[in-house]
Motif scaffolding. Structure first.
Motif, PDB file in Angstrom:
ATOM      1  N   MET A   1       0.815  -1.210   0.000  1.00  0.00           N
ATOM      2  CA  MET A   1       0.000   0.000   0.000  1.00  0.00           C
ATOM      3  C   MET A   1       0.854   1.268   0.000  1.00  0.00           C
ATOM      4  O   MET A   1       0.568   2.237  -0.703  1.00  0.00           O
ATOM      5  N   LEU A   2       1.921   1.269   0.780  1.00  0.00           N
ATOM      6  CA  LEU A   2       2.739   2.477   0.954  1.00  0.00           C
ATOM      7  C   LEU A   2       3.897   2.547  -0.027  1.00  0.00           C
ATOM      8  O   LEU A   2       4.452   3.626  -0.248  1.00  0.00           O
ATOM      9  N   GLY A   3       4.315   1.412  -0.572  1.00  0.00           N
ATOM     10  CA  GLY A   3       5.496   1.358  -1.409  1.00  0.00           C
ATOM     11  C   GLY A   3       6.712   0.970  -0.583  1.00  0.00           C
ATOM     12  O   GLY A   3       6.791   1.233   0.619  1.00  0.00           O
ATOM     13  N   GLU A   4       7.673   0.346  -1.245  1.00  0.00           N
ATOM     14  CA  GLU A   4       8.816  -0.200  -0.526  1.00  0.00           C
ATOM     15  C   GLU A   4       9.635   0.883   0.171  1.00  0.00           C
ATOM     16  O   GLU A   4      10.141   0.675   1.272  1.00  0.00           O
ATOM     17  N   GLY A   5       9.794   2.048  -0.453  1.00  0.00           N
ATOM     18  CA  GLY A   5      10.613   3.102   0.142  1.00  0.00           C
ATOM     19  C   GLY A   5      10.059   3.616   1.447  1.00  0.00           C
ATOM     20  O   GLY A   5      10.768   3.683   2.459  1.00  0.00           O
ATOM     21  N   LEU A   6       8.772   4.015   1.441  1.00  0.00           N
ATOM     22  CA  LEU A   6       8.154   4.511   2.675  1.00  0.00           C
ATOM     23  C   LEU A   6       8.089   3.419   3.730  1.00  0.00           C
ATOM     24  O   LEU A   6       8.278   3.686   4.922  1.00  0.00           O
ATOM     25  N   TYR A   7       7.803   2.206   3.292  1.00  0.00           N
ATOM     26  CA  TYR A   7       7.751   1.094   4.240  1.00  0.00           C
ATOM     27  C   TYR A   7       9.089   0.942   4.944  1.00  0.00           C
ATOM     28  O   TYR A   7       9.144   0.849   6.181  1.00  0.00           O
ATOM     29  N   ARG A   8      10.175   0.903   4.194  1.00  0.00           N
ATOM     30  CA  ARG A   8      11.492   0.738   4.810  1.00  0.00           C
ATOM     31  C   ARG A   8      11.807   1.895   5.750  1.00  0.00           C
ATOM     32  O   ARG A   8      12.378   1.694   6.830  1.00  0.00           O
ATOM     33  N   GLN A   9      11.451   3.093   5.353  1.00  0.00           N
ATOM     34  CA  GLN A   9      11.709   4.261   6.199  1.00  0.00           C
ATOM     35  C   GLN A   9      10.971   4.134   7.531  1.00  0.00           C
ATOM     36  O   GLN A   9      11.521   4.428   8.599  1.00  0.00           O
ATOM     37  N   ALA A  10       9.721   3.676   7.458  1.00  0.00           N
ATOM     38  CA  ALA A  10       8.930   3.523   8.679  1.00  0.00           C
ATOM     39  C   ALA A  10       9.511   2.446   9.584  1.00  0.00           C
ATOM     40  O   ALA A  10       9.596   2.633  10.813  1.00  0.00           O
ATOM     41  N   ILE A  11       9.927   1.326   9.008  1.00  0.00           N
ATOM     42  CA  ILE A  11      10.478   0.241   9.817  1.00  0.00           C
ATOM     43  C   ILE A  11      11.764   0.685  10.497  1.00  0.00           C
ATOM     44  O   ILE A  11      11.995   0.400  11.688  1.00  0.00           O
ATOM     45  N   ARG A  12      12.609   1.392   9.772  1.00  0.00           N
ATOM     46  CA  ARG A  12      13.853   1.871  10.374  1.00  0.00           C
ATOM     47  C   ARG A  12      13.555   2.834  11.525  1.00  0.00           C
ATOM     48  O   ARG A  12      14.164   2.732  12.603  1.00  0.00           O
ATOM     49  N   THR A  13      12.609   3.737  11.324  1.00  0.00           N
ATOM     50  CA  THR A  13      12.244   4.678  12.393  1.00  0.00           C
ATOM     51  C   THR A  13      11.681   3.950  13.605  1.00  0.00           C
ATOM     52  O   THR A  13      12.010   4.260  14.758  1.00  0.00           O
ATOM     53  N   TYR A  14      10.832   2.981  13.355  1.00  0.00           N
ATOM     54  CA  TYR A  14      10.228   2.182  14.431  1.00  0.00           C
ATOM     55  C   TYR A  14      11.304   1.512  15.278  1.00  0.00           C
ATOM     56  O   TYR A  14      11.268   1.567  16.525  1.00  0.00           O
ATOM     57  N   LEU A  15      12.292   0.903  14.643  1.00  0.00           N
ATOM     58  CA  LEU A  15      13.355   0.224  15.379  1.00  0.00           C
ATOM     59  C   LEU A  15      14.255   1.210  16.116  1.00  0.00           C
ATOM     60  O   LEU A  15      14.621   0.987  17.276  1.00  0.00           O
ATOM     61  N   GLU A  16      14.622   2.280  15.471  1.00  0.00           N
ATOM     62  CA  GLU A  16      15.510   3.251  16.119  1.00  0.00           C
ATOM     63  C   GLU A  16      14.818   3.948  17.285  1.00  0.00           C
ATOM     64  O   GLU A  16      15.440   4.197  18.327  1.00  0.00           O
ATOM     65  N   ARG A  17      13.555   4.234  17.125  1.00  0.00           N
ATOM     66  CA  ARG A  17      12.824   4.942  18.188  1.00  0.00           C
ATOM     67  C   ARG A  17      12.590   4.054  19.406  1.00  0.00           C
ATOM     68  O   ARG A  17      12.603   4.526  20.548  1.00  0.00           O
ATOM     69  N   HIS A  18      12.391   2.778  19.179  1.00  0.00           N
ATOM     70  CA  HIS A  18      12.021   1.876  20.287  1.00  0.00           C
ATOM     71  C   HIS A  18      13.116   0.856  20.596  1.00  0.00           C
ATOM     72  O   HIS A  18      12.838  -0.179  21.211  1.00  0.00           O
ATOM     73  N   ALA A  19      14.334   1.160  20.192  1.00  0.00           N
ATOM     74  CA  ALA A  19      15.446   0.230  20.398  1.00  0.00           C
ATOM     75  C   ALA A  19      15.574  -0.152  21.864  1.00  0.00           C
ATOM     76  O   ALA A  19      15.515   0.700  22.755  1.00  0.00           O
ATOM     77  N   LEU A  20      15.727  -1.461  22.121  1.00  0.00           N
ATOM     78  CA  LEU A  20      15.915  -2.006  23.467  1.00  0.00           C
ATOM     79  C   LEU A  20      14.747  -1.664  24.393  1.00  0.00           C
ATOM     80  O   LEU A  20      14.915  -1.451  25.586  1.00  0.00           O
ATOM     81  N   GLN A  21      13.549  -1.629  23.809  1.00  0.00           N
ATOM     82  CA  GLN A  21      12.335  -1.352  24.576  1.00  0.00           C
ATOM     83  C   GLN A  21      11.265  -2.375  24.204  1.00  0.00           C
ATOM     84  O   GLN A  21      11.384  -3.105  23.221  1.00  0.00           O
ATOM     85  N   ASP A  22      10.187  -2.384  25.006  1.00  0.00           N
ATOM     86  CA  ASP A  22       9.039  -3.179  24.613  1.00  0.00           C
ATOM     87  C   ASP A  22       8.093  -2.296  23.804  1.00  0.00           C
ATOM     88  O   ASP A  22       8.102  -1.076  23.910  1.00  0.00           O
ATOM     89  N   VAL A  23       7.293  -2.946  22.949  1.00  0.00           N
ATOM     90  CA  VAL A  23       6.452  -2.219  22.009  1.00  0.00           C
ATOM     91  C   VAL A  23       5.049  -2.800  21.985  1.00  0.00           C
ATOM     92  O   VAL A  23       4.819  -3.963  22.327  1.00  0.00           O
ATOM     93  N   GLU A  24       4.121  -1.939  21.552  1.00  0.00           N
ATOM     94  CA  GLU A  24       2.746  -2.336  21.310  1.00  0.00           C
ATOM     95  C   GLU A  24       2.401  -2.016  19.860  1.00  0.00           C
ATOM     96  O   GLU A  24       3.114  -1.278  19.171  1.00  0.00           O
ATOM     97  N   THR A  25       1.278  -2.536  19.399  1.00  0.00           N
ATOM     98  CA  THR A  25       0.869  -2.327  18.014  1.00  0.00           C
ATOM     99  C   THR A  25       0.714  -0.846  17.684  1.00  0.00           C
ATOM    100  O   THR A  25       1.045  -0.404  16.581  1.00  0.00           O
ATOM    101  N   GLU A  26       0.242  -0.062  18.623  1.00  0.00           N
ATOM    102  CA  GLU A  26       0.056   1.363  18.368  1.00  0.00           C
ATOM    103  C   GLU A  26       1.382   2.080  18.108  1.00  0.00           C
ATOM    104  O   GLU A  26       1.422   3.085  17.391  1.00  0.00           O
ATOM    105  N   ASP A  27       2.470   1.594  18.682  1.00  0.00           N
ATOM    106  CA  ASP A  27       3.780   2.186  18.386  1.00  0.00           C
ATOM    107  C   ASP A  27       4.096   2.069  16.905  1.00  0.00           C
ATOM    108  O   ASP A  27       4.628   3.002  16.294  1.00  0.00           O
ATOM    109  N   LEU A  28       3.761   0.937  16.311  1.00  0.00           N
ATOM    110  CA  LEU A  28       4.023   0.735  14.886  1.00  0.00           C
ATOM    111  C   LEU A  28       3.086   1.595  14.047  1.00  0.00           C
ATOM    112  O   LEU A  28       3.520   2.227  13.072  1.00  0.00           O
ATOM    113  N   ARG A  29       1.813   1.633  14.410  1.00  0.00           N
ATOM    114  CA  ARG A  29       0.857   2.439  13.643  1.00  0.00           C
ATOM    115  C   ARG A  29       1.266   3.906  13.625  1.00  0.00           C
ATOM    116  O   ARG A  29       1.225   4.573  12.573  1.00  0.00           O
ATOM    117  N   GLU A  30       1.679   4.417  14.771  1.00  0.00           N
ATOM    118  CA  GLU A  30       2.057   5.833  14.842  1.00  0.00           C
ATOM    119  C   GLU A  30       3.221   6.147  13.918  1.00  0.00           C
ATOM    120  O   GLU A  30       3.251   7.191  13.255  1.00  0.00           O
TER     121      GLU A  30
END
Length: 735
Positions: free
Chosen positions: A421-450
């Motif tokens: 839906m988003l395209g590979e570029g935006l998807y990769r950017q979001a995944i990288r941000t998600y990991l960097e923002r929540h590194a060494l933490q616990d996460v919930e689904t809303e963290d990914l949606r945001e």
């Protein structure tokens, strides 16, 4: 090896295109009992912040026990702490002491409760030492020659997920708590010990022992603490600055390189695809005898079933690639970021499942990626269409109920839909941000949606609501009609699934594709109601009409095509999903024309998965001509297809099929395919089948594949004449 242990090893079959049960996933995972109370499950409160765990312990390989001291360093979070509760099942606690005076402690079957003389103020660091012993029923497992395992392979291994660690050491055993950890393991000097993090050192001790010290400096969840110790052989490799190791028992070492071979390449692909370097200082893998599942993604140390080690002769009928990729993906998704509680398990398992498929596509081509998604949908998700539980689900009784199709293949499909839906570029950017923002933490689904919303600018509440917080999948009935006078294609799409509080009417964005004289015409569409009628002007009548041609939507689709359309779709070499669906459609026809088309696909299609689907379709037709097409098509260069053809022949019951199975047993060189043929012979009474099974009992192939298949055939044949030989064989394997 004892009879019991050897039979357990021999009873594991090699099936066509075997798809490993990774982690704790099983397609037959249990549901809560009907009528059981639906108590919602949440992560427990965190009374303290656990900072560091030290386990200084000695395993007893004969008694199958462990004894030592667990030291926990912590700090109260918001309020002073007077008493502290640790998870610990059936632990024998000898003494508890700490930096702050301990007034008393109590132990029951589930926990250790410690009472301090004075309250420990919020924010003040403290530590406790718990001297204990245990005879773990779970969590720590011993595999020794005294138990019937091969001489020289003695080892022990641990399993933490979901809540097994508490069986062998006391701690806070829930994924919303993270701490650094270290293990000091005292073992016989000839043994190897591997654990999380980096090796600090080894020191010889009296009594022929040595102390091996490992330190994991970055915090991780308690269930990821792991140790494997025993007589192990090691393979080594390197990816950049990251050392790679593969440990296995000596009896399995001959073919260990096959399981280790792609590890560096997988890591390289993931670093590029994810955009975050491998987040730990090393990556080891270790096989374990009698391991319950496919593998376990402990931080820096994945434990694996011995079945991941495959002999060269098996060719590509079985592969370690998917399991290797799945478990390594967890080092980012599950270890670096960890689901806060088991209701969000898909953030661990859905990611690992999808990224294993992405690697498959990278390694072998996009058709293999799509084929993996297709099999997950057809074989794992759609059979559960009456199960309306959502992916994010709190009404489970036991965590193991969550380790099913919803959090593995369905979670994987959610990510595939987001990426599409988003395209590979935006998807990769979001995944990288998600990991960097929540590194060494616990996460919930809303963290990914945001993060996805922030990156894309799109509002994704409805997408997450229908796919993650509600259950089911869209069930679509598609019909197509050519309106000659208007030169217009009329396509009707109906959502037919029953809606309720649990299952919504889905909103979907995809496209229709019309192939007109070899040229595609695409029409974007949106589905958000019960019925939609689409009218598309075309230059001429289309030979092919495809719904969701790029395979971007998870949906059970009923789209009946006539023979001419199926033939055209089967011949479209640019559309692997269309060809797979055409095989399914032709299987329902049961005509001579459909047999002819499927025979041609079985022997000429460029993609192995389509050839396998054609074989399955011919078996479903099961006419004399269809069986003949199978029997005459065993000369396949791809061993996966060859195995599938033999498997489908084994499901037929005909003289020609029987004769071909006997021929395969006699002439085939691949032991996995011979094993498939042997199992097929089980339905054919008579001396020829019995003789083939008897001959296989003498086989010495790796992993006892042929012997296991012979046992299965003998059981189906009820060949009592072989009882003495079977018992003789079992006794001969005892050492």
């Amino acid at each position: 090896m004892s009879a019991a242990a050897w039979l357990a090893t021999a009873a594991l079959p090699v099936t066509a295109a075997e798809r490993e049960h990774v982690c704790r996933y099983c397609s037959g995972a249990e549901h809560a009992p009907a009528g059981a109370p639906k108590e919602r499950q949440y992560a427990p409160d965190r009374q303290v912040d656990l900072l560091h765990i030290t386990l200084d312990v000695t395993p007893d390989f004969q008694a199958r026990t462990v004894a030592g001291t667990a030291t926990l360093r912590f700090a109260p979070i918001a309020k002073p702490v007077k008493s502290l509760r640790l998870d610990g099942i059936h632990l024998n606690v000898r003494e508890v002491k700490g930096t702050h005076a301990v007034r008393d402690y109590s132990v029951d079957d589930q926990c250790v409760t410690i009472v301090f003389e004075k309250e420990i103020p919020a924010g003040e660091e403290a530590s406790i030492d718990v001297a204990y012993s245990a005879e773990p029923a779970q969590g720590l497992f011993f595999r020794t020659s005294a138990m019937g395992f091969p001489e020289g392979d003695d080892h022990c291994w641990t399993q933490g997920e979901p809540h097994e660690a508490r069986h062998w050491f006391p701690s806070f055993d829930y994924p919303n708590e993270r701490a650094s950890s270290e293990i000091i393991f005292h073992v016989p000097r000839e043994m190897t010990v591997v654990s999380n993090g980096r090796l600090i050192g080894e020191a010889e001790e009296p009594g022929g022992l040595k102390a091996v010290h490992w330190l994991q400096e970055k915090p991780h969840a308690n269930y990821l603490i792991c140790v494997v110790a025993g007589r192990l052989e090691k393979l080594e490799d390197q990816h950049g600055d990251t050392p790679l190791g593969f440990y296995t028992q000596p009896s399995k070492a001959k073919y260990a390189a096959n399981a280790f071979a792609e590890t560096a390449e997988i890591m390289d692909f993931f670093e590029k695809e994810i955009g975050v370097p491998f987040p730990w200082e090393k990556y080891d893998q270790a096989t374990c005898a009698d391991y319950h599942w496919g593998g376990m993604e402990n931080t820096t140390l994945t434990t694996l079933t011995q079945r991941t080690i495959i002999a060269d002769e098996v060719e590509n009928v079985r592969s370690s690639r998917s399991l290797n990729a799945h478990e390594m993906a967890h080092q980012w998704f599950g270890d670096y970021v960890t689901c806060k509680d088991w209701s969000h398990l898909w953030l661990n398992e859905g990611f690992a499942t999808y990224y294993a498929l992405l690697y498959e596509g990278h390694k072998l081509g996009r058709d293999d990626l799509l084929y993996g998604l297709y099999l997950d949908a057809r074989d794992e998700i759609f059979p559960e269409h009456k199960d309306h539980r959502p992916i994010v689900y709190r009404e489970y009784q036991q965590p193991r109920e969550q380790f099913d199709y919803r959090n593995y293949p369905k979670g994987s499909w959610v990510l595939h839909m987001l990426r599409s839906m988003l395209g590979e570029g935006l998807y990769r950017q979001a995944i990288r941000t998600y990991l960097e923002r929540h590194a060494l933490q616990d996460v919930e689904t809303e963290d990914l949606r945001e993060v996805f919303e922030e990156t894309s600018g799109r509002t994704l509440d409805k997408f997450f609501d229908q796919w993650l917080y509600h259950g089911g999948v869209p069930e679509l009935k598609v019909t197509s009609k050519w309106l000659a006078e208007e030169r217009t294609a009329h396509v009707t799409i109906e959502q037919t699934q029953a809606t309720s509080d649990d299952v919504l009417l889905f909103e979907l964005e995809t496209k229709l594709r019309f192939i007109v004289d070899g040229k595609p015409v695409d029409e974007p569409i949106k589905i958000d109601g019960r019925r939609h009628d689409f009218y598309v002007k075309l230059p001429a009548e289309p030979q092919i009409v495809r719904f969701d041609p790029d395979y971007t939507v998870l949906a059970r689709v009923e789209f009946d095509l006539d023979d001419k359309q199926l033939e055209a779709q089967l011949g479209n070499q640019a559309d692997v999903i269309g060809r797979l669906q055409a095989c399914e459609g032709l299987a329902k026809r049961k005509t001579a024309a459909s047999v002819k088309l499927l025979r041609q696909a079985l022997n000429a299609d460029p993609f192995w998965g389509v050839r396998a689907a054609a074989a399955a379709a011919l078996r479903r037709i099961r006419t004399t001509d269809a069986i003949a097409a199978l029997v005459e098509s065993t000369d396949q260069p791809d061993a996966r297809v060859r195995n599938r053809v033999v498997e489908e022949i084994g499901k037929c019951y005909a003289d020609a099929a029987h004769a071909k199975l006997l021929e395969v047993v006699k002439r085939e060189q691949n032991p996995a395919i011979v094993a498939t043929a042997l199992r097929g012979l089980g339905k054919y009474q008579g001396q020829a089948s019995i003789a083939a099974a008897r001959a296989a009992l003498d086989d010495k192939s790796f992993n006892n594949d042929l012997v296991a298949a012979a046992f299965a055939a003998i059981g189906d044949l009820q060949a009592r004449s072989l009882s003495d030989e079977v018992m003789k064989l079992i006794k001969s394997r005892e050492t």
